[in-house]
Motif scaffolding. Structure first.
Motif, short mmCIF file in Angstrom:
data_model
loop_
_atom_site.label_atom_id
_atom_site.label_comp_id
_atom_site.label_asym_id
_atom_site.label_seq_id
_atom_site.Cartn_x
_atom_site.Cartn_y
_atom_site.Cartn_z
N GLU A 32 0.85 -1.25 0.33
CA GLU A 32 -0.03 -0.29 0.25
C GLU A 32 0.84 1.05 0.08
O GLU A 32 1.78 1.05 0.76
CB GLU A 32 -1.14 0.14 1.45
CG GLU A 32 -1.89 1.42 1.09
CD GLU A 32 -2.64 1.50 2.64
OE1 GLU A 32 -3.53 1.40 2.22
OE2 GLU A 32 -1.46 1.05 3.76
N ASP A 72 -12.69 3.81 -5.58
CA ASP A 72 -12.15 3.94 -3.69
C ASP A 72 -10.97 3.37 -3.77
O ASP A 72 -10.89 2.55 -2.86
CB ASP A 72 -13.53 3.56 -3.33
CG ASP A 72 -13.30 2.19 -3.35
OD1 ASP A 72 -13.25 2.00 -4.52
OD2 ASP A 72 -14.38 1.67 -2.82
N TRP A 73 -9.79 2.98 -4.94
CA TRP A 73 -8.62 2.75 -4.99
C TRP A 73 -7.91 3.17 -6.28
O TRP A 73 -8.47 2.80 -7.45
CB TRP A 73 -9.11 1.82 -3.89
CG TRP A 73 -9.19 0.31 -5.21
CD1 TRP A 73 -10.40 0.54 -5.80
CD2 TRP A 73 -8.46 -0.62 -5.15
NE1 TRP A 73 -10.43 -0.64 -6.36
CE2 TRP A 73 -8.96 -1.64 -6.50
CE3 TRP A 73 -6.87 -1.02 -5.82
CZ2 TRP A 73 -8.47 -2.79 -7.20
CZ3 TRP A 73 -6.12 -2.25 -6.26
CH2 TRP A 73 -7.52 -2.90 -6.69
N TRP A 74 -6.60 3.03 -6.06
CA TRP A 74 -5.96 2.84 -7.61
C TRP A 74 -4.92 2.39 -6.94
O TRP A 74 -4.20 2.41 -6.01
CB TRP A 74 -5.74 4.90 -7.98
CG TRP A 74 -4.94 5.99 -6.92
CD1 TRP A 74 -6.19 6.05 -6.14
CD2 TRP A 74 -4.28 6.03 -7.35
NE1 TRP A 74 -5.21 7.23 -5.17
CE2 TRP A 74 -4.68 6.94 -5.94
CE3 TRP A 74 -3.90 5.97 -8.20
CZ2 TRP A 74 -3.70 8.27 -5.25
CZ3 TRP A 74 -2.22 7.34 -7.76
CH2 TRP A 74 -2.34 8.25 -6.90
N TYR A 83 -0.74 -0.36 -4.28
CA TYR A 83 -2.19 0.34 -3.98
C TYR A 83 -2.88 1.56 -3.15
O TYR A 83 -1.70 1.71 -2.37
CB TYR A 83 -3.13 -0.66 -4.56
CG TYR A 83 -3.67 -0.82 -2.82
CD1 TYR A 83 -4.47 0.02 -2.47
CD2 TYR A 83 -3.06 -2.23 -2.27
CE1 TYR A 83 -5.32 -0.88 -0.57
CE2 TYR A 83 -3.32 -2.10 -0.92
CZ TYR A 83 -4.16 -1.66 -0.35
OH TYR A 83 -4.45 -1.82 1.15
N CYS A 84 -3.07 2.62 -3.55
CA CYS A 84 -3.45 3.43 -2.59
C CYS A 84 -5.06 3.98 -2.12
O CYS A 84 -5.86 3.69 -3.62
CB CYS A 84 -3.47 5.13 -3.08
SG CYS A 84 -3.82 6.43 -2.08
N ASP A 85 -6.02 3.19 -0.68
CA ASP A 85 -7.36 3.21 -1.16
C ASP A 85 -7.76 4.55 -1.15
O ASP A 85 -6.94 5.94 -0.37
CB ASP A 85 -7.12 2.44 0.46
CG ASP A 85 -8.77 1.64 1.10
OD1 ASP A 85 -9.40 1.25 0.10
OD2 ASP A 85 -9.55 2.16 1.66
N ASP A 107 0.27 -4.29 3.01
CA ASP A 107 -1.40 -3.85 2.84
C ASP A 107 -1.58 -4.07 4.30
O ASP A 107 -1.63 -5.38 4.63
CB ASP A 107 -1.49 -5.23 1.75
CG ASP A 107 -2.94 -5.06 1.93
OD1 ASP A 107 -3.58 -4.41 2.11
OD2 ASP A 107 -3.66 -5.98 1.44
N PHE A 110 -7.33 -3.95 3.49
CA PHE A 110 -8.08 -3.48 2.23
C PHE A 110 -7.79 -4.42 0.42
O PHE A 110 -9.10 -4.71 0.31
CB PHE A 110 -7.95 -2.18 1.59
CG PHE A 110 -8.31 -1.18 2.90
CD1 PHE A 110 -9.45 -1.12 3.42
CD2 PHE A 110 -6.90 0.04 3.02
CE1 PHE A 110 -9.31 0.26 4.39
CE2 PHE A 110 -7.12 0.46 4.48
CZ PHE A 110 -8.02 0.36 5.18
N TYR A 111 -6.74 -4.43 0.22
CA TYR A 111 -6.44 -5.06 -1.15
C TYR A 111 -7.13 -6.32 -1.09
O TYR A 111 -7.58 -7.24 -1.76
CB TYR A 111 -4.68 -5.02 -1.69
CG TYR A 111 -5.01 -6.16 -2.42
CD1 TYR A 111 -5.07 -5.13 -3.71
CD2 TYR A 111 -4.33 -7.44 -2.40
CE1 TYR A 111 -5.15 -6.14 -5.12
CE2 TYR A 111 -4.06 -7.72 -3.69
CZ TYR A 111 -4.72 -7.74 -5.06
OH TYR A 111 -4.19 -8.21 -6.11
N HIS A 115 -10.56 -5.85 -2.53
CA HIS A 115 -10.56 -4.58 -3.96
C HIS A 115 -9.16 -5.49 -4.51
O HIS A 115 -10.07 -6.06 -5.87
CB HIS A 115 -8.86 -3.71 -3.42
CG HIS A 115 -9.01 -2.73 -3.40
ND1 HIS A 115 -10.12 -1.82 -3.46
CD2 HIS A 115 -8.21 -1.98 -1.89
CE1 HIS A 115 -10.76 -1.02 -2.22
NE2 HIS A 115 -9.22 -0.70 -1.59
#
Length: 191
Positions: A32, A72-74, A83-85, A107, A110-111, A115
């Motif tokens: 993350e 809501d994430w990328w 990734y960024c939440d 992480d 979230f992932y 995600h």
């Protein structure tokens, strides 16, 4: 990029998402990132080659391409996927090149819990060997009423053989060597 220093907050282990980490063992997790600052020219970036340059602790200057952008994430590809939440900024369009200073951490969940199971989610779990672990040693000081932060004058790190998230009051740095990946999580509840 084979070696990386990754941040880990005690609460991530305390939440039960991982056990304590032990030096010289193999672990699996996604990365993350949290943007710290944006470099000049961060919006199409002049240099279109992924890079990660260590600055301090688990902070890096990166040049990366946006490879996934959802509400809501990328996800960025800086040679490693991370990734960024949260809602992507306007300049984080698919295919765009961005640069900036980021914190890179394990992480929290979230992932691997959410995600990764969405349509089109990229495979982002890497296998790592933990080469070294450091725990933050600086004392907390009250900066506002009932708000505590590490004393910037006394920040420091001490090497430990394993994390002890239930007894240490701070963060960790995991010095990792990438072994394999990326792949999707093995199960919904744990990577």
């Amino acid at each position: 990029m084979a070696d990386l220093i990754v941040g880990l907050d005690s609460w991530i282990v305390q939440d039960g998402n991982y056990g304590d980490f032990v030096q010289a063992t193999k672990v699996s997790f996604a990365l993350e990132f949290c943007p710290v600052i944006t470099l000049p020219g961060s919006g199409p970036h002049d240099r279109k080659a992924p890079s990660i340059t260590h600055r301090f602790d688990s902070s890096y200057d990166i040049v990366a391409q946006v490879v996934h952008a959802h509400d809501d994430w990328w996800v960025l590809d800086a040679g490693l996927l991370m990734y960024c939440d949260g809602k992507p900024p306007d300049n984080a369009r698919l295919g765009a090149w961005l640069g900036g200073l980021v914190f890179i951490g394990v992480d929290p969940f979230f992932y691997f819990e959410s995600h990764a199971h969405l349509p089109g989610a990229p495979a982002m779990v890497y296998d790592w060997k933990i080469e070294k672990i450091e725990v933050e040693t600086g004392p907390f000081i009250e900066t506002k009423p009932k708000h505590f932060e590490r004393d910037p004058e006394k920040r420091g790190w001490k090497e430990v053989a394993r994390t002890d998230a239930w007894h240490d009051d701070g963060g960790y740095l995991l010095h990792c060597t990438r072994l394999d990946g990326p792949r999707l999580p093995k199960s919904r509840s744990h990577p």
